[in-house]
Design a protein around this motif. Sequence first.
Motif, short mmCIF file in Angstrom:
data_model
loop_
_atom_site.label_atom_id
_atom_site.label_comp_id
_atom_site.label_asym_id
_atom_site.label_seq_id
_atom_site.Cartn_x
_atom_site.Cartn_y
_atom_site.Cartn_z
N SER A 1 36.47 64.35 59.29
CA SER A 1 36.17 64.01 59.88
C SER A 1 36.96 62.76 60.82
O SER A 1 37.25 61.76 60.25
N PRO A 2 36.67 61.80 61.52
CA PRO A 2 37.00 60.05 62.29
C PRO A 2 36.27 59.37 61.23
O PRO A 2 35.09 59.52 60.58
N TYR A 3 37.58 58.71 60.77
CA TYR A 3 37.08 57.92 59.45
C TYR A 3 37.35 56.16 60.18
O TYR A 3 38.41 55.83 61.05
N ASP A 4 36.66 55.09 59.42
CA ASP A 4 37.03 54.16 59.58
C ASP A 4 37.77 52.99 58.18
O ASP A 4 37.66 53.49 57.16
N ALA A 5 37.97 51.97 58.46
CA ALA A 5 38.54 50.99 57.25
C ALA A 5 37.26 52.02 55.71
O ALA A 5 37.14 51.57 54.72
N ASP A 6 36.28 51.50 56.05
CA ASP A 6 34.77 50.87 55.81
C ASP A 6 34.34 52.57 54.47
O ASP A 6 33.94 52.85 53.86
N SER A 7 35.64 53.82 55.26
CA SER A 7 35.47 55.32 54.17
C SER A 7 36.15 55.60 54.22
O SER A 7 36.68 56.92 53.31
N THR A 8 37.09 54.83 53.65
CA THR A 8 38.30 55.51 52.95
C THR A 8 37.97 55.65 51.97
O THR A 8 38.71 56.56 51.02
N SER A 9 37.03 54.85 50.53
CA SER A 9 36.71 55.28 49.65
C SER A 9 35.65 56.49 49.12
O SER A 9 35.85 57.46 48.89
N GLY B 1 21.11 46.63 57.41
CA GLY B 1 22.24 45.35 57.37
C GLY B 1 23.36 46.61 56.44
O GLY B 1 24.84 45.72 56.50
N CYS B 2 23.40 47.49 56.14
CA CYS B 2 24.55 48.51 55.47
C CYS B 2 25.10 49.33 56.78
O CYS B 2 24.21 50.24 57.39
N PRO B 3 26.88 49.02 56.78
CA PRO B 3 26.92 50.58 57.66
C PRO B 3 26.12 51.86 57.32
O PRO B 3 25.56 52.32 56.24
N GLU B 4 26.43 52.55 58.21
CA GLU B 4 26.14 54.24 58.04
C GLU B 4 25.94 55.07 57.23
O GLU B 4 24.65 55.45 56.72
N HIS B 5 26.91 55.16 56.88
CA HIS B 5 27.18 56.12 55.54
C HIS B 5 26.61 55.17 53.96
O HIS B 5 28.01 55.99 52.98
N THR B 6 26.35 54.27 53.77
CA THR B 6 26.19 53.52 53.18
C THR B 6 25.52 54.27 51.33
O THR B 6 26.50 55.08 50.33
N PHE B 7 24.15 55.64 51.82
CA PHE B 7 23.94 56.50 51.19
C PHE B 7 25.14 56.91 50.60
O PHE B 7 25.38 57.58 48.86
#
Length: 707
Positions: free
Chosen positions: A116-124, A74-80
């Motif tokens: 790499s391409p980014y989305d709103a979840d990867s800005t941090s 249930g977490c985004p793929e780049h959580t870790f």
Amino acid sequence: AMAEGSGDGKETLRRCLGVLRDARNDSEQFAALLLVTKAVRAGEVDAKTRRQIFDAIGFTFPNRLLASRQPPAGCPEHTFRALGLTLLACFCTDPELAGHSQILNKIPTFNDILVSPYDADSTSMIDDVYQCLSAVLATARGPRELVTKGTVSALCQAYLNCGYSSDRALRLLLGLLAVAEEKCWQRDAPHLLAVLSKLSDDFLQAEDMTKFELCEVLPHFIPLSPPLRQDSQGSECLHKLYKGLAQILGSKLSQSQRDPALKFAACLIQACGSEWIPAGRAGSKFLALLVNLACVEVRLILEEPDPLEMEGKKEVVTACYVLIEMGIQECLREEEPLLEEVQKMQLMRVMEEALGAVIFYLRQVKEEELQDPFLFASVRVLGAWMAEETSSLKQEICDLLPFLVHYTKKLFKEGSTAASVSQPELVTTEGSALPQDALRLLLPGFCHLTAEDRPRDILISEGAPALLYEYFLHQWEVLTSKPGSLTSLTSAEMSLQTACGIFLNLVVTTPDLIRRDKTFSSLMDTLLKSLPLLLHQKDHLVLTANVATLGLMMARILASSEVLEGTQSAKEFFRAAIHFLSQAHTTQADPGSDSLAAAVSPAYVSAWADICELWLLGMQALASCVPLFPWLPQAVLQAQWLESLSELLARVAPASVDFELIAAFQGVLVELARASRPCRDVILSHHGMEWANLYGMAALEQCLSEK
């Protein structure tokens, strides 16, 4: 509780750290880690706690997180990955950890995330990467590691993509270029050119304050090497920058707007000369405007100096000096000049006024200000003026000479001390080996001034000859610093040549000074030892000509001194001087006839324009030395110069030997024939009477005919 920053939050964080240390499985550790990273992101971790986190998990756990590709359910793929980066960004706020090899070996990972391409979840994640890279840049090893591991190209791509926080990519690039410009351009020139191209477009198109802000950014992207104009993309960028600057400087500007533009123009001049300014009416008008604005700025600040205001203006005035130096060069340029004659005359007037303001400032300088880089820049621009313009401001420059000698002497003494402590690190490609070599800048002007009575007398009374001799010794050491051979450090060689010119002026105009001042006996000894070393160095022919001619001219005056009384070094010097003089001419086919013609030897051709006057003066000096040194004719005989010269004159068409050359040969031949019967016999045995008559050498004919 942690999010609210209460005392309970600190206790929770303490318990989480304990769990991280003692966790029995990954799920317990992961749960504790989520709370820790939440605290880190909330900015609630002080230095002590940060160290506790590192002590609890080290680099091992963040490394596992970065390597993991399977996120929790249930977490985004780049959580870790995001958690690992947050921890590394936390660690990087400690300078000691930021330079750790475990951080430095993550640089390729940081680079990958930036491009790499980014989305709103990867800005941090991107924020954390920039924090890590900024911290690495601030470490001792960081800049080199960033360049070699490809961060420059990653930052360029991140900026050009105009994505999230691309402004931070530009700031990081500026930081890297500030500390490692040459390495950045060597490795990533295409990427940096692409950024420069975008900045150039923005600069040309901007019609608001952005244009002036870019004036402060763009200089960081103008490399000294490789030259931008050698690349088609670079040339295109330069043209856009020229047009953008022309728009700015052609408008009514406030002081805060004009200063960055002048500094940027000076940066372009330093990197590219005036070649970025197009030929034609528009280009010449722009160049004249640049120099006029620079002169006005210099006068405004230096003629009525307010100490506080001037301190803040030194940077822009130094930039104006660069523009004035360019103006001096362009006003004297004869081939394909950018300026029209009327413009040159007008600019010479305004530059004279600006240099008058520089002299006014220099006369106010206090002893405690002698190390100020702005003073050095002021002396530099005055030196450029003195090197080219000898008639104007003569009185003012004469009055300033005592200060200039004192200033150059102080910098030279202090610089020599620094160089002797750590010479290898201080020797530069320019060949100065002095941190601030003010004397080098003033040598051409001093050379002009020593040809005139009043300034020459001032320079002598201020001790300039002794200073110049010490400087000559220093530059000779720089030139010969490479074991086994002479280096090709252009600046040192040019300084030595100009110093020889100054000494030559003194030898010609003040022979009594040469006799009584021990400086010149020491110089004579140095020249005796230097010429044999120079002789077989084909790339140093102009310096060889200077040393040979100066030595011969001084030998006429110092013939009775200990240093010249039959010493081995004196004989080796004269052998070397004879070799230099005797090898200058040869025979070649005359295109217009079947006969041979006298010509400059191939080895001398490229330098002949610079040394022909010295060669003629050297021949005259050698002729004067012959009756003073009884062993000199024997040295000529050993060199077999008389035989080769006789053969040359007998074989070539007389019309191919100009009058000056005939006079030079005759002067030496007459003195040799008078001083030495063996020399006279060699000349006679090689048909000397015939070719003396053929070339109109009446004095030689008479000498040979005497019993």
